[in-house]
Design an enzyme around this catalytic site. Structure first.
Site, short mmCIF file in Angstrom:
data_model
loop_
_atom_site.label_atom_id
_atom_site.label_comp_id
_atom_site.label_asym_id
_atom_site.label_seq_id
_atom_site.Cartn_x
_atom_site.Cartn_y
_atom_site.Cartn_z
CB ALA A 51 21.09 54.18 38.15
CD GLU A 71 18.97 46.77 46.67
OE1 GLU A 71 19.18 47.59 45.78
OE2 GLU A 71 19.73 45.78 46.90
CG ASN A 79 29.04 49.43 44.24
OD1 ASN A 79 29.39 48.86 45.27
ND2 ASN A 79 29.34 48.99 43.04
N GLY A 84 32.10 57.55 47.50
CA GLY A 84 32.85 58.64 48.13
C GLY A 84 32.18 60.01 48.05
N GLY A 85 31.01 60.07 47.40
CA GLY A 85 30.27 61.33 47.37
C GLY A 85 30.86 62.40 46.47
NE ARG A 331 38.95 56.51 39.58
CZ ARG A 331 37.69 56.48 39.95
NH1 ARG A 331 36.83 55.75 39.29
NH2 ARG A 331 37.30 57.18 40.98
CD GLU A 469 29.66 49.97 38.49
OE1 GLU A 469 29.34 50.64 39.50
OE2 GLU A 469 30.60 49.15 38.51
C1 LIG Z 1 33.50 52.48 47.29
C2 LIG Z 1 33.10 53.22 46.04
C3 LIG Z 1 33.31 54.58 45.96
C4 LIG Z 1 32.92 55.28 44.81
N1 LIG Z 1 33.03 56.63 44.80
C5 LIG Z 1 32.52 57.31 43.74
C6 LIG Z 1 32.45 58.73 43.78
O1 LIG Z 1 32.83 59.37 44.77
N2 LIG Z 1 31.92 59.36 42.69
C7 LIG Z 1 31.46 58.67 41.60
O2 LIG Z 1 31.01 59.30 40.64
N3 LIG Z 1 31.49 57.33 41.58
C8 LIG Z 1 31.98 56.63 42.62
N4 LIG Z 1 31.94 55.28 42.62
C9 LIG Z 1 31.23 54.60 41.53
C10 LIG Z 1 29.72 54.72 41.76
O3 LIG Z 1 29.43 54.82 43.11
C11 LIG Z 1 28.95 53.55 41.18
O4 LIG Z 1 29.33 53.34 39.86
C12 LIG Z 1 27.46 53.87 41.26
O5 LIG Z 1 27.09 53.99 42.62
C13 LIG Z 1 26.61 52.80 40.59
O6 LIG Z 1 25.27 53.14 40.82
P1 LIG Z 1 24.12 52.22 40.28
O7 LIG Z 1 22.86 52.85 40.72
O8 LIG Z 1 24.33 51.94 38.86
O9 LIG Z 1 24.36 50.82 41.04
P2 LIG Z 1 24.38 50.51 42.60
O10 LIG Z 1 24.47 51.72 43.42
O11 LIG Z 1 25.40 49.46 42.83
O12 LIG Z 1 22.93 49.91 42.84
C14 LIG Z 1 22.54 48.69 42.25
C15 LIG Z 1 21.57 48.01 43.18
O13 LIG Z 1 20.95 46.91 42.50
C16 LIG Z 1 20.78 45.85 43.42
N5 LIG Z 1 20.66 44.57 42.72
C17 LIG Z 1 21.63 43.90 42.05
N6 LIG Z 1 21.16 42.72 41.59
C18 LIG Z 1 19.87 42.64 41.99
C19 LIG Z 1 18.86 41.64 41.86
N7 LIG Z 1 19.09 40.45 41.29
N8 LIG Z 1 17.63 41.90 42.37
C20 LIG Z 1 17.37 43.07 43.01
N9 LIG Z 1 18.31 44.03 43.20
C21 LIG Z 1 19.54 43.82 42.70
C22 LIG Z 1 22.07 45.93 44.25
O14 LIG Z 1 21.91 45.26 45.50
C23 LIG Z 1 22.25 47.43 44.42
O15 LIG Z 1 21.64 47.94 45.57
C24 LIG Z 1 32.34 54.57 43.74
C25 LIG Z 1 32.15 53.20 43.82
C26 LIG Z 1 32.52 52.52 44.96
C27 LIG Z 1 32.29 51.04 45.03
#
Ligand SMILES: Cc1cc2nc3c(=O)[nH]c(=O)nc-3n(C[C@H](O)[C@H](O)[C@H](O)COP(=O)(O)OP(=O)(O)OC[C@H]3O[C@@H](n4cnc5c(N)ncnc54)[C@H](O)[C@@H]3O)c2cc1C
Length: 505
Positions: A51, A71, A79, A84-85, A331, A469
């Site tokens: 995101a 970050e 995450n 899992g890509g 799920r 998320e």
């Molecule tokens: C093991 C695993 C496998 C998955 N496989 C899939 C898949 O194959 N396909 C799919 O669609 N979804 C999958 N998901 C779900 C999906 O990956 C996540 O929902 C998605 O990556 C979330 O992305 P995001 O950018 O919202 O958050 P994130 O990728 O979690 O990034 C958030 C970032 O914010 C940072 N952060 C948090 N708090 C602070 C703070 N106070 N100050 C500064 N930085 C901060 C964190 O350290 C992190 O790096 C999977 C999830 C997991 C855990």
């Protein structure tokens, strides 16, 4: 005379119950003071997952000015980097090459609405699905590679529309988005922990940030103030790793349940936003991944391995040797069914999933799982029953009945779609399953353009946006697999458009 802007209110992050122990004690809800800004950026993005990386790149390209990504961890990706890509893209080129011409964004949304059980947000899901090909294009253009010819139907989807990155990890995507962003002049800072928001009334104007922070020690580094000239985009992910918060919103989650998430998924920024009036929705809707294995930590191999098992094999209860669910349901349905398998004292009776070894002897999913002993090869029914203490006669009967259903392509017991089911014959690849806490459907309420909604006025908090998320209410009760990747990157596109239009209007 005092200019109002000279006296600004710090947010209330530290005052938030369960997180108080992990927040620095110096920041109090009532604390006010003159802010001496250490630096500024036009758009500040919090978090470097799908995101945040997508928002940063799209905002930069939209010409809104300088973009700074903060970050807290020592590496980018959250995450997203360990995911899992899997990426759901209706009408992707591989799907079309497979001859599947009748998929559409609306079909995907329809599946998601079913999975969301009446609690999902159709308008936001449609906005995301309508950007699916833009997301695919963003990936291709930044150099992401997907597995050739690979597009499958994953749980709860009615069409094969999930493609997968070359190495089966979201890191294939985060790396490319990050590298492209660096080339295009985005400033990324690691070990920058968001401690608090700086508000001017109902408008966010900056962040208090702990620079050179070393996770998880909040005494490390020092606090600085960064001014946000035009927007703050929260992309800080979910809170599945915050045990106190998780237990507070859903006490039914067994504290012993393992979690698939990266360590930084602790949700403190979400709580800080809530303290500023951001409306939380569906916080107790926390998804367990039904493909977890009790024989490995975290996400592991089992999700990939069971992408074979759910289609070609069966899951059997060790208590009675019978099937107990539609292995291809979503799920939530599967997790609930699996967790009913318990011994009399309440401890888990891990069900097994098995499929034919001969059909996948060299498949990397099988090879890795067997090597790391989270799955085993068994040569006979007797060996399978003996190893997991399953009643042998019933086990054989269950497989006999299933094999008959494979010929008729009907599953009268559970209504499973049988198009990919295979007649089972030893030797088998067998693994055990038990759900793991995986994804937070709950978080901050936003409008369709990613503006964070203040629960008191039901209007957007000025200049504050949230995507990925960290947001809540998008997927309802259960998110379909492979749709978060899509959502995060699509909303990165959407939020950049919203910021631009808010600045113009
Ligand atoms: C093991 C695993 C496998 C998955 N496989 C899939 C898949 O194959 N396909 C799919 O669609 N979804 C999958 N998901 C779900 C999906 O990956 C996540 O929902 C998605 O990556 C979330 O992305 P995001 O950018 O919202 O958050 P994130 O990728 O979690 O990034 C958030 C970032 O914010 C940072 N952060 C948090 N708090 C602070 C703070 N106070 N100050 C500064 N930085 C901060 C964190 O350290 C992190 O790096 C999977 C999830 C997991 C855990």
């Amino acid at each position: 005379m005092q200019n109002r802007r000279n006296f600004l209110k710090l947010g209330a992050g530290a005052a938030l119950g369960g997180l108080a122990s992990t927040m620095p004690g110096t920041v109090m809800a009532s604390e006010c003071g003159e802010i001496k800004w250490n630096e500024s950026a036009d758009v500040i993005v919090v978090g470097s997952g799908f995101a945040g990386l997508s928002a940063a790149l799209n905002a930069k390209r939209s010409g809104v000015g300088s973009v700074l990504v903060l970050e807290k961890m020592q590496v980018i990706g959250g995450n997203s980097a360990i995911n899992g890509g899997w990426l759901a893209i209706p009408k992707n080129p591989i799907q079309l090459a497979q001859g599947i011409a009748d998929d559409s964004p609306a079909e995907l949304v329809s599946d998601q609405m079913i999975s969301g059980r009446g609690m999902a947000n159709e308008a936001i899901l449609s906005n995301i699905a309508n950007h699916a090909l833009d997301v695919y294009q963003l990936c291709i253009e930044t150099g992401v590679k997907f597995r050739e010819g690979f597009n499958i139907q994953v749980g709860g989807h009615n069409k094969a529309r999930a493609i997968r990155t070359q190495h089966g990890t979201g890191g294939d995507i985060t790396t490319k988005l990050y590298e492209t962003g660096v080339k295009e002049g985005i400033d990324y800072r690691l070990q920058h922990y968001i401690e608090d928001f700086i508000m001017d009334g109902q408008e966010i104007i900056g962040l208090k940030v702990r620079q050179n922070y070393r996770f998880p020690d909040l005494t490390t580094g020092k606090s600085i103030f960064i001014k946000a000239n035009k927007a703050v985009v929260l992309a800080n992910g979910g809170f599945a790793r915050n045990m106190e918060l998780r237990a507070a919103v859903d006490p039914s989650l067994d504290p012993s349940l393992d979690c698939t998430n990266a360590l930084g998924a602790t949700g403190e920024v979400t709580l800080t936003a809530m303290a500023q009036g951001a409306l939380p929705v569906h916080m107790s809707m926390i998804q367990t991944g039904h493909w977890g294995s009790p024989d490995e930590g975290g996400f592991g191999w089992s999700n990939a391995l069971l992408s074979i098992g759910w289609h070609e094999g069966i899951s059997v209860s060790v208590l009675n040797g019978k099937r107990y669910m539609n292995e291809r349901a979503d799920r939530k349905t599967c997790s609930a069914a699996i967790m009913k398998n318990r011994y009399q004292d309440g401890s888990p009776a891990y069900p097994v999933v098995f499929f034919n070894h001969k059909d996948h002897p060299d498949d990397d999913r099988v090879v890795r799982a067997l090597r790391d002993e989270m799955a085993w090869k068994v040569d006979s029914f007797e060996q399978l029953a003996g190893k997991f203490n399953i009643p042998l006669t019933q086990l054989k009967q269950t497989v006999k009945e299933f094999n008959a259903q494979v010929s008729t392509r009907q599953d009268p017991l559970f209504g499973r779609k049988m198009d990919t089911a295979v007649e089972l014959k030893p030797p088998f690849v067998v693994s055990r399953v038990w759900p793991k806490v995986h994804y937070c459907m709950g978080g901050l309420k936003t409008d369709i353009g990613a503006r964070v909604i203040d629960g008191r006025s039901m209007k957007p908090i000025k200049k504050l946006y949230a995507i990925g998320e960290v947001t809540g209410g998008v997927h309802g009760e259960a998110r379909l697999s492979s749709t978060s990747c899509l959502e995060c990157m699509a909303m990165g596109i959407v939020v950049s458009e919203t910021i631009k239009s808010d600045l113009q209007g």
